[in-house]
Write an enzyme that holds these catalytic residues in place. Structure first.
Site, PDB file in Angstrom:
ATOM      1  N   SER A   1      -5.760   4.420  -9.356  1.00  0.00           N
ATOM      2  CA  SER A   1      -7.004   3.694  -9.041  1.00  0.00           C
ATOM      3  C   SER A   1      -7.509   4.005  -7.638  1.00  0.00           C
ATOM      4  O   SER A   1      -8.720   4.044  -7.420  1.00  0.00           O
ATOM      5  CB  SER A   1      -6.822   2.185  -9.235  1.00  0.00           C
ATOM      6  OG  SER A   1      -6.186   1.607  -8.122  1.00  0.00           O
TER       7      SER A   1
ATOM      8  N   GLY B   1       0.834  -1.206   0.000  1.00  0.00           N
ATOM      9  CA  GLY B   1       0.000   0.000   0.000  1.00  0.00           C
ATOM     10  C   GLY B   1       0.862   1.248   0.000  1.00  0.00           C
ATOM     11  O   GLY B   1       1.784   1.374  -0.816  1.00  0.00           O
TER      12      GLY B   1
ATOM     13  N   GLN C   1       3.229   2.022   1.703  1.00  0.00           N
ATOM     14  CA  GLN C   1       4.671   1.752   1.949  1.00  0.00           C
ATOM     15  C   GLN C   1       5.364   1.202   0.705  1.00  0.00           C
ATOM     16  O   GLN C   1       6.514   0.775   0.770  1.00  0.00           O
ATOM     17  CB  GLN C   1       4.831   0.769   3.094  1.00  0.00           C
ATOM     18  CG  GLN C   1       4.345   1.300   4.445  1.00  0.00           C
ATOM     19  CD  GLN C   1       4.746   0.350   5.562  1.00  0.00           C
ATOM     20  OE1 GLN C   1       5.880   0.339   6.008  1.00  0.00           O
ATOM     21  NE2 GLN C   1       3.802  -0.464   5.989  1.00  0.00           N
ATOM     22  N   GLY C   2       4.652   1.172  -0.433  1.00  0.00           N
ATOM     23  CA  GLY C   2       5.288   0.767  -1.686  1.00  0.00           C
ATOM     24  C   GLY C   2       5.208  -0.730  -1.935  1.00  0.00           C
ATOM     25  O   GLY C   2       4.235  -1.389  -1.563  1.00  0.00           O
TER      26      GLY C   2
ATOM     27  N   ALA D   1      -9.650  -2.880  -5.648  1.00  0.00           N
ATOM     28  CA  ALA D   1      -9.038  -3.174  -6.953  1.00  0.00           C
ATOM     29  C   ALA D   1      -7.682  -2.500  -7.172  1.00  0.00           C
ATOM     30  O   ALA D   1      -7.141  -2.576  -8.273  1.00  0.00           O
ATOM     31  CB  ALA D   1      -9.977  -2.848  -8.129  1.00  0.00           C
ATOM     32  N   ALA D   2      -7.112  -1.894  -6.135  1.00  0.00           N
ATOM     33  CA  ALA D   2      -5.761  -1.313  -6.294  1.00  0.00           C
ATOM     34  C   ALA D   2      -4.761  -2.438  -6.572  1.00  0.00           C
ATOM     35  O   ALA D   2      -3.908  -2.325  -7.462  1.00  0.00           O
ATOM     36  CB  ALA D   2      -5.366  -0.543  -5.045  1.00  0.00           C
ATOM     37  N   GLY D   3      -4.889  -3.528  -5.820  1.00  0.00           N
ATOM     38  CA  GLY D   3      -3.997  -4.677  -6.039  1.00  0.00           C
ATOM     39  C   GLY D   3      -4.199  -5.271  -7.425  1.00  0.00           C
ATOM     40  O   GLY D   3      -3.240  -5.651  -8.105  1.00  0.00           O
ATOM     41  N   ASP D   4      -5.449  -5.340  -7.859  1.00  0.00           N
ATOM     42  CA  ASP D   4      -5.744  -5.887  -9.199  1.00  0.00           C
ATOM     43  C   ASP D   4      -5.144  -4.991 -10.283  1.00  0.00           C
ATOM     44  O   ASP D   4      -4.641  -5.478 -11.305  1.00  0.00           O
ATOM     45  CB  ASP D   4      -7.260  -5.989  -9.414  1.00  0.00           C
ATOM     46  CG  ASP D   4      -7.917  -6.899  -8.393  1.00  0.00           C
ATOM     47  OD1 ASP D   4      -7.247  -7.849  -7.943  1.00  0.00           O
ATOM     48  OD2 ASP D   4      -9.087  -6.657  -8.048  1.00  0.00           O
TER      49      ASP D   4
ATOM     50  N   ARG E   1     -10.066   6.867  -7.035  1.00  0.00           N
ATOM     51  CA  ARG E   1     -11.393   6.753  -7.662  1.00  0.00           C
ATOM     52  C   ARG E   1     -12.209   5.659  -6.984  1.00  0.00           C
ATOM     53  O   ARG E   1     -11.643   4.699  -6.467  1.00  0.00           O
ATOM     54  CB  ARG E   1     -11.234   6.389  -9.136  1.00  0.00           C
ATOM     55  CG  ARG E   1     -10.443   7.404  -9.915  1.00  0.00           C
ATOM     56  CD  ARG E   1     -10.173   6.846 -11.275  1.00  0.00           C
ATOM     57  NE  ARG E   1      -9.463   7.794 -12.094  1.00  0.00           N
ATOM     58  CZ  ARG E   1      -8.950   7.525 -13.277  1.00  0.00           C
ATOM     59  NH1 ARG E   1      -9.088   6.319 -13.796  1.00  0.00           N
ATOM     60  NH2 ARG E   1      -8.323   8.442 -13.963  1.00  0.00           N
TER      61      ARG E   1
HETATM   62  O1  RIB Z   1      -9.944  -6.995  -5.504  1.00  0.00           O
HETATM   63  C1  RIB Z   1     -11.185  -6.337  -5.500  1.00  0.00           C
HETATM   64  C2  RIB Z   1     -12.276  -7.308  -5.820  1.00  0.00           C
HETATM   65  O2  RIB Z   1     -12.396  -8.241  -4.785  1.00  0.00           O
HETATM   66  C3  RIB Z   1     -13.647  -6.692  -5.935  1.00  0.00           C
HETATM   67  O3  RIB Z   1     -13.930  -6.200  -7.220  1.00  0.00           O
HETATM   68  C4  RIB Z   1     -14.560  -7.811  -5.492  1.00  0.00           C
HETATM   69  O4  RIB Z   1     -15.341  -8.348  -6.501  1.00  0.00           O
HETATM   70  C5  RIB Z   1     -13.652  -8.862  -4.886  1.00  0.00           C
HETATM   71  O5  RIB Z   1     -13.498  -9.925  -5.702  1.00  0.00           O
END
Ligand code: RIB
Length: 302
Positions: free
Chosen positions: A284, A224, A226-227, A251-254, A287
């Site tokens: 991301s 997060g 901390q990089g 969804a930041a990780g995604d 938002r």
């Molecule tokens: O990583 C975020 C996602 O986790 C969300 O979009 C939710 O659907 C869960 O799967």
């Protein structure tokens, strides 16, 4: 044309409530707003790859309901190849119930629906997609036997295999590790995988080294604000985060995983791919929502 990246994973409709804080057990809390947006870790990562510059195909399942149609459509408008997205009769689509608090933290409950019916055989039917790809990404929102099969198949095909072990509830099966080129957990996932507390760079490095000792090729622990900490056979490297005003970390990780994979598939070195993923993830978090929060390539100034 073959997609460079294949994502094998989940599609969820996210039902998102914003409230000042997360509710405690047994508590009814008045929230501030509600919205419904496409999500699911797999689908989010596919959208991130598409928006951030690489061709991508999704392999997953939806139910035979309105959410399923909307989830597929959300991918199609981004140019994601959806031939591998099946529709399961008589089953609901995956749903995520998300609460986001004023500090942008979230709590998520997922109902797998069609995601829970993604079998190894249903992925095997799209083996041509795996064969034609360069990078294969999995997460843990579909059955573990399907993840296991895909990791093994990707490795056997000589592809770059990425596992984002999310959500993680405990150690991964030992036989998975040699099949993983890049393991990308966040702090809590690294902790669940290793049993070691992960709170900062030093503890992330200890966890990453434990994961490498288990057989993971390269480990990136996302921390997060901390990089991110990258560990491979040469040692550890820290990548600081860009400070931003965070609104919603969903969804930041995604976004990081998708941006990293897109850049890697486009031939960039690892360091560049990590920085690129971080820059996308930093946008991301400013938002709201999962897929709506993921930036397009043009938004990432060089
Ligand atoms: O990583 C975020 C996602 O986790 C969300 O979009 C939710 O659907 C869960 O799967």
């Amino acid at each position: 044309m073959d997609a460079k990246v294949v994502v094998v994973g989940s599609l969820n409709m996210d039902l998102v409530a914003r409230a000042q804080r997360l509710p405690r057990g047994g508590e009814t809390l008045a929230g501030d707003s509600f919205f419904t947006v496409p999500g699911g870790k797999g689908a989010n990562q596919a959208v991130a790859v598409a928006r951030l510059g690489a061709s991508v195909a999704m392999v997953g399942n939806v139910g035979d309901d309105a959410y399923g149609q909307q989830l597929r459509q959300a991918l199609e408008v981004e140019g994601v190849d959806c031939q591998g997205v099946g529709e399961c009769p008589g089953v609901s689509s995956g749903v995520a119930l998300i609460v986001v608090d004023a500090a942008s933290e979230n709590a998520i409950v997922i109902i797998p629906g069609g995601n829970g019916l993604l079998t190894p055989e249903s992925v095997q039917r799209f083996d041509a997609l795996l064969q034609g790809s360069e990078v294969i990404i999995c997460q843990l929102e579909v059955p573990i036997e399907t993840v296991a099969w895909t990791l093994a198949r990707g490795h056997a095909l000589g592809k770059t295999v990425i596992l984002n072990p999310a959500p993680a509830t405990g150690p991964l099966p030992a036989e998975w590790y040699p099949h993983i080129d890049y393991l990308i957990p966040n702090e809590s996932e690294a902790e669940a995988l290793t049993g070691l507390p992960v709170t900062d760079q030093a503890s992330a490095q200890a966890a990453a080294e434990r994961l490498r000792a288990l057989g993971a090729g390269k480990v990136i622990v996302t921390l997060g604000p901390q990089g991110a900490l990258y560990v491979d056979g040469q040692g550890a490297r820290h990548f600081p985060a860009t400070p931003v005003q965070s609104l919603d970390t969903t969804a930041a990780g995604d976004t990081f995983v998708g941006g990293f994979a897109a850049h890697l598939a486009n031939g960039f070195p690892i360091n560049d791919a990590i920085v690129f993923g971080q820059r996308a993830a930093a946008i991301s978090v400013t938002r709201a929502g999962a897929q709506p929060s993921i930036p397009y390539l043009a938004e990432l100034a060089p």
